[in-house]
Scaffold this motif. Structure first.
Motif, PDB file in Angstrom:
ATOM      1  N   MET A  41      24.732  56.695  52.033  1.00 50.08           N
ATOM      2  CA  MET A  41      25.497  56.442  53.248  1.00 50.08           C
ATOM      3  C   MET A  41      26.870  57.126  53.224  1.00 50.08           C
ATOM      4  SD  MET A  41      24.617  52.375  53.765  1.00 50.08           S
ATOM      5  CE  MET A  41      25.549  52.262  55.309  1.00 50.08           C
ATOM      6  N   ASP A  42      27.156  57.830  52.147  1.00 49.25           N
ATOM      7  CA  ASP A  42      28.433  58.531  51.978  1.00 49.25           C
ATOM      8  C   ASP A  42      29.612  57.559  52.053  1.00 49.25           C
ATOM      9  OD1 ASP A  42      29.913  60.801  51.433  1.00 49.25           O
ATOM     10  OD2 ASP A  42      30.220  61.300  53.541  1.00 49.25           O
TER      11      ASP A  42
ATOM     12  N   ASP B  30      20.587  50.284  42.489  1.00 47.67           N
ATOM     13  CA  ASP B  30      20.108  50.426  43.871  1.00 47.67           C
ATOM     14  C   ASP B  30      21.277  50.492  44.846  1.00 47.67           C
ATOM     15  OD1 ASP B  30      17.322  50.407  43.393  1.00 47.67           O
ATOM     16  OD2 ASP B  30      17.316  48.221  43.282  1.00 47.67           O
ATOM     17  N   PHE B  31      22.241  49.615  44.652  1.00 42.12           N
ATOM     18  CA  PHE B  31      23.359  49.546  45.590  1.00 42.12           C
ATOM     19  C   PHE B  31      24.236  50.794  45.486  1.00 42.12           C
ATOM     20  CE2 PHE B  31      27.518  48.183  47.146  1.00 42.12           C
ATOM     21  CZ  PHE B  31      27.151  47.595  48.348  1.00 42.12           C
ATOM     22  N   VAL B  32      24.483  51.257  44.275  1.00 38.28           N
ATOM     23  CA  VAL B  32      25.259  52.484  44.091  1.00 38.28           C
ATOM     24  C   VAL B  32      24.562  53.657  44.766  1.00 38.28           C
ATOM     25  CG1 VAL B  32      26.072  54.149  42.372  1.00 38.28           C
ATOM     26  CG2 VAL B  32      26.414  51.700  41.991  1.00 38.28           C
ATOM     27  N   ALA B  33      23.232  53.727  44.634  1.00 34.64           N
ATOM     28  CA  ALA B  33      22.466  54.803  45.267  1.00 34.64           C
ATOM     29  C   ALA B  33      22.556  54.721  46.787  1.00 34.64           C
ATOM     30  CB  ALA B  33      21.009  54.736  44.816  1.00 34.64           C
ATOM     31  N   LEU B  34      22.523  53.499  47.340  1.00 37.49           N
ATOM     32  CA  LEU B  34      22.635  53.328  48.784  1.00 37.49           C
ATOM     33  C   LEU B  34      24.010  53.784  49.275  1.00 37.49           C
ATOM     34  CD1 LEU B  34      21.544  52.341  51.493  1.00 37.49           C
ATOM     35  CD2 LEU B  34      22.315  50.034  50.880  1.00 37.49           C
ATOM     36  N   CYS B  35      25.051  53.464  48.528  1.00 33.72           N
ATOM     37  CA  CYS B  35      26.392  53.895  48.908  1.00 33.72           C
ATOM     38  C   CYS B  35      26.488  55.416  48.937  1.00 33.72           C
ATOM     39  CB  CYS B  35      27.428  53.316  47.947  1.00 33.72           C
ATOM     40  SG  CYS B  35      27.666  51.530  48.098  1.00 33.72           S
ATOM     41  N   LYS B  36      25.848  56.063  47.976  1.00 29.44           N
ATOM     42  CA  LYS B  36      25.839  57.534  47.964  1.00 29.44           C
ATOM     43  C   LYS B  36      25.079  58.071  49.170  1.00 29.44           C
ATOM     44  CE  LYS B  36      26.273  58.136  42.949  1.00 29.44           C
ATOM     45  NZ  LYS B  36      25.600  58.602  41.713  1.00 29.44           N
TER      46      LYS B  36
ATOM     47  N   LEU C  57      25.804  46.952  56.356  1.00 32.57           N
ATOM     48  CA  LEU C  57      26.880  47.668  55.670  1.00 32.57           C
ATOM     49  C   LEU C  57      27.620  48.595  56.638  1.00 32.57           C
ATOM     50  CD1 LEU C  57      25.452  48.688  52.170  1.00 32.57           C
ATOM     51  CD2 LEU C  57      27.253  47.028  52.665  1.00 32.57           C
ATOM     52  N   SER C  58      26.863  49.289  57.475  1.00 33.34           N
ATOM     53  CA  SER C  58      27.481  50.175  58.462  1.00 33.34           C
ATOM     54  C   SER C  58      28.388  49.396  59.407  1.00 33.34           C
ATOM     55  CB  SER C  58      26.408  50.909  59.277  1.00 33.34           C
ATOM     56  OG  SER C  58      25.683  51.813  58.472  1.00 33.34           O
ATOM     57  N   GLU C  59      27.927  48.222  59.824  1.00 34.92           N
ATOM     58  CA  GLU C  59      28.727  47.389  60.722  1.00 34.92           C
ATOM     59  C   GLU C  59      29.998  46.885  60.030  1.00 34.92           C
ATOM     60  OE1 GLU C  59      27.876  46.042  64.403  1.00 34.92           O
ATOM     61  OE2 GLU C  59      27.872  48.142  63.796  1.00 34.92           O
ATOM     62  N   LEU C  60      29.882  46.529  58.748  1.00 30.10           N
ATOM     63  CA  LEU C  60      31.062  46.061  58.020  1.00 30.10           C
ATOM     64  C   LEU C  60      32.169  47.104  58.048  1.00 30.10           C
ATOM     65  CD1 LEU C  60      29.569  44.446  54.761  1.00 30.10           C
ATOM     66  CD2 LEU C  60      30.245  43.307  56.872  1.00 30.10           C
ATOM     67  N   LEU C  61      31.789  48.370  57.855  1.00 28.66           N
ATOM     68  CA  LEU C  61      32.785  49.429  57.788  1.00 28.66           C
ATOM     69  C   LEU C  61      33.091  50.037  59.156  1.00 28.66           C
ATOM     70  CD1 LEU C  61      31.783  50.948  54.387  1.00 28.66           C
ATOM     71  CD2 LEU C  61      33.997  49.974  55.004  1.00 28.66           C
ATOM     72  N   ARG C  62      32.473  49.520  60.177  1.00 30.79           N
ATOM     73  CA  ARG C  62      32.887  49.844  61.545  1.00 30.79           C
ATOM     74  C   ARG C  62      33.986  48.884  61.992  1.00 30.79           C
ATOM     75  NH1 ARG C  62      32.239  47.783  66.354  1.00 30.79           N
ATOM     76  NH2 ARG C  62      30.722  46.226  65.648  1.00 30.79           N
ATOM     77  N   ILE C  63      33.786  47.593  61.692  1.00 32.26           N
ATOM     78  CA  ILE C  63      34.753  46.594  62.146  1.00 32.26           C
ATOM     79  C   ILE C  63      35.877  46.374  61.142  1.00 32.26           C
ATOM     80  CG2 ILE C  63      33.029  45.422  63.555  1.00 32.26           C
ATOM     81  CD1 ILE C  63      32.744  43.320  61.445  1.00 32.26           C
TER      82      ILE C  63
ATOM     83  N   GLN D 218      25.931  39.184  38.528  1.00 25.68           N
ATOM     84  CA  GLN D 218      26.218  39.464  39.934  1.00 25.68           C
ATOM     85  C   GLN D 218      27.200  40.623  40.010  1.00 25.68           C
ATOM     86  OE1 GLN D 218      28.615  36.370  41.983  1.00 25.68           O
ATOM     87  NE2 GLN D 218      28.472  35.213  40.072  1.00 25.68           N
ATOM     88  N   ALA D 219      27.193  41.312  41.141  1.00 22.93           N
ATOM     89  CA  ALA D 219      28.014  42.506  41.302  1.00 22.93           C
ATOM     90  C   ALA D 219      28.961  42.352  42.478  1.00 22.93           C
ATOM     91  CB  ALA D 219      27.112  43.724  41.540  1.00 22.93           C
ATOM     92  N   LEU D 220      30.079  43.085  42.398  1.00 19.54           N
ATOM     93  CA  LEU D 220      31.126  43.001  43.410  1.00 19.54           C
ATOM     94  C   LEU D 220      31.674  44.407  43.668  1.00 19.54           C
ATOM     95  CD1 LEU D 220      33.160  41.397  45.146  1.00 19.54           C
ATOM     96  CD2 LEU D 220      34.481  40.978  43.066  1.00 19.54           C
ATOM     97  N   PHE D 221      31.700  44.818  44.934  1.00 20.77           N
ATOM     98  CA  PHE D 221      32.150  46.150  45.305  1.00 20.77           C
ATOM     99  C   PHE D 221      33.158  46.079  46.445  1.00 20.77           C
ATOM    100  CE2 PHE D 221      28.157  46.924  43.243  1.00 20.77           C
ATOM    101  CZ  PHE D 221      28.231  48.207  42.714  1.00 20.77           C
ATOM    102  N   MET D 222      34.168  46.958  46.390  1.00 21.46           N
ATOM    103  CA  MET D 222      35.017  47.217  47.533  1.00 21.46           C
ATOM    104  C   MET D 222      34.696  48.622  48.024  1.00 21.46           C
ATOM    105  SD  MET D 222      39.157  47.515  48.014  1.00 21.46           S
ATOM    106  CE  MET D 222      39.516  45.757  48.087  1.00 21.46           C
ATOM    107  N   LEU D 223      34.395  48.747  49.321  1.00 22.97           N
ATOM    108  CA  LEU D 223      33.937  50.001  49.907  1.00 22.97           C
ATOM    109  C   LEU D 223      34.846  50.448  51.044  1.00 22.97           C
ATOM    110  CD1 LEU D 223      30.163  48.997  50.317  1.00 22.97           C
ATOM    111  CD2 LEU D 223      31.210  50.124  48.330  1.00 22.97           C
ATOM    112  N   SER D 224      34.857  51.760  51.259  1.00 27.33           N
ATOM    113  CA  SER D 224      35.500  52.323  52.439  1.00 27.33           C
ATOM    114  C   SER D 224      34.704  53.546  52.843  1.00 27.33           C
ATOM    115  CB  SER D 224      36.962  52.673  52.163  1.00 27.33           C
ATOM    116  OG  SER D 224      37.050  53.679  51.154  1.00 27.33           O
ATOM    117  N   LYS D 225      34.999  54.090  54.017  1.00 29.99           N
ATOM    118  CA  LYS D 225      34.308  55.301  54.482  1.00 29.99           C
ATOM    119  C   LYS D 225      34.948  56.532  53.865  1.00 29.99           C
ATOM    120  CE  LYS D 225      32.474  53.731  58.902  1.00 29.99           C
ATOM    121  NZ  LYS D 225      32.484  53.928  60.367  1.00 29.99           N
TER     122      LYS D 225
END
Length: 216
Positions: free
Chosen positions: A177-178, A169-175, A114-120, A209-216
């Protein structure tokens, strides 16, 4: 049956651009003409669709030989690679969108991926099977067996999935990782959308199934 089709007919175009519901939802999030990396792109169904309909500057990364061959045969620029090892080869901010569809649960280090996705990528789009779905709970609670259903069709001893998680679980991980959740939805078994919002626990129970769009 052999049939001659007019390549310019509306019916033929519509048929060629019909893709899986979850992939269509991902495609709907992508702005035309943007730079896209599809990680775990499989046979290129989504990447090809985005190239044809959104005119994206698309690239793919796929682990399987068969998937890479299928993509290359379609003229798609896809390299063989592993999300756990090879994302570090891409420079910072190389893409507008980094897509990881139905692959996160098969990675060795999901948090690092996930960190790599939002780095590149400026934005990351991630989808995964929801292990909090009521069928999975039923199988574990009442059958005492690992779930096997259309969303999780492979037996536990053969599945590539090694890090199952739920929507919560995924929502908690996003929190942790900020990370900013810009958009989120789940699909039920019929393929209909359920928005998360304040009903996360309800969606966690019904979402296949779940689908998320994320940003930093």
């Amino acid at each position: 049956m052999n049939e001659t089709l007019n390549p310019n007919s509306a019916a033929n175009v519509a048929h060629s651009d019909r893709i899986r519901v979850d992939l269509q939802l991902i495609a709907d999030m992508i702005e035309p003409g943007t730079r896209v990396l599809d990680i775990g792109c499989g046979d290129g169904e989504l990447l090809g669709y985005l190239t044809r309909t959104k005119k994206v500057d698309g690239r793919g990364l796929e682990l399987s030989n068969e998937g890479v061959r299928n993509c290359v045969a379609q003229g798609l620029p896809v390299m063989q690679g592993d999300a756990d090892r090879d994302l570090s080869d891409y420079p910072d901010g190389a893409f507008d969108y980094a897509i990881l569809s139905q692959t996160l649960q098969a990675t060795q280090r999901p948090k690092e991926v996930l960190s790599e996705l939002l780095r590149i990528g400026t934005k990351a789009i991630v989808s995964f099977p929801n292990f909090g779905h009521w069928r999975a709970r039923f199988d574990l609670m009442f059958r005492g067996r690992m779930p096997q259903n259309p969303n999780l069709p492979i037996m536990w001893y053969e599945t590539p999935n090694i890090h199952f998680c739920t929507v919560l679980d995924f929502v908690a991980l996003c929190k942790e990782m900020d990370l900013t959740i810009e958009r989120s939805m789940v699909l039920n078994e019929a393929g209909s959308k359920l928005s998360l919002g304040s009903q996360t626990r309800f969606s966690n129970f019904l979402g296949n199934q779940a689908l998320f769009m994320l940003s930093k």
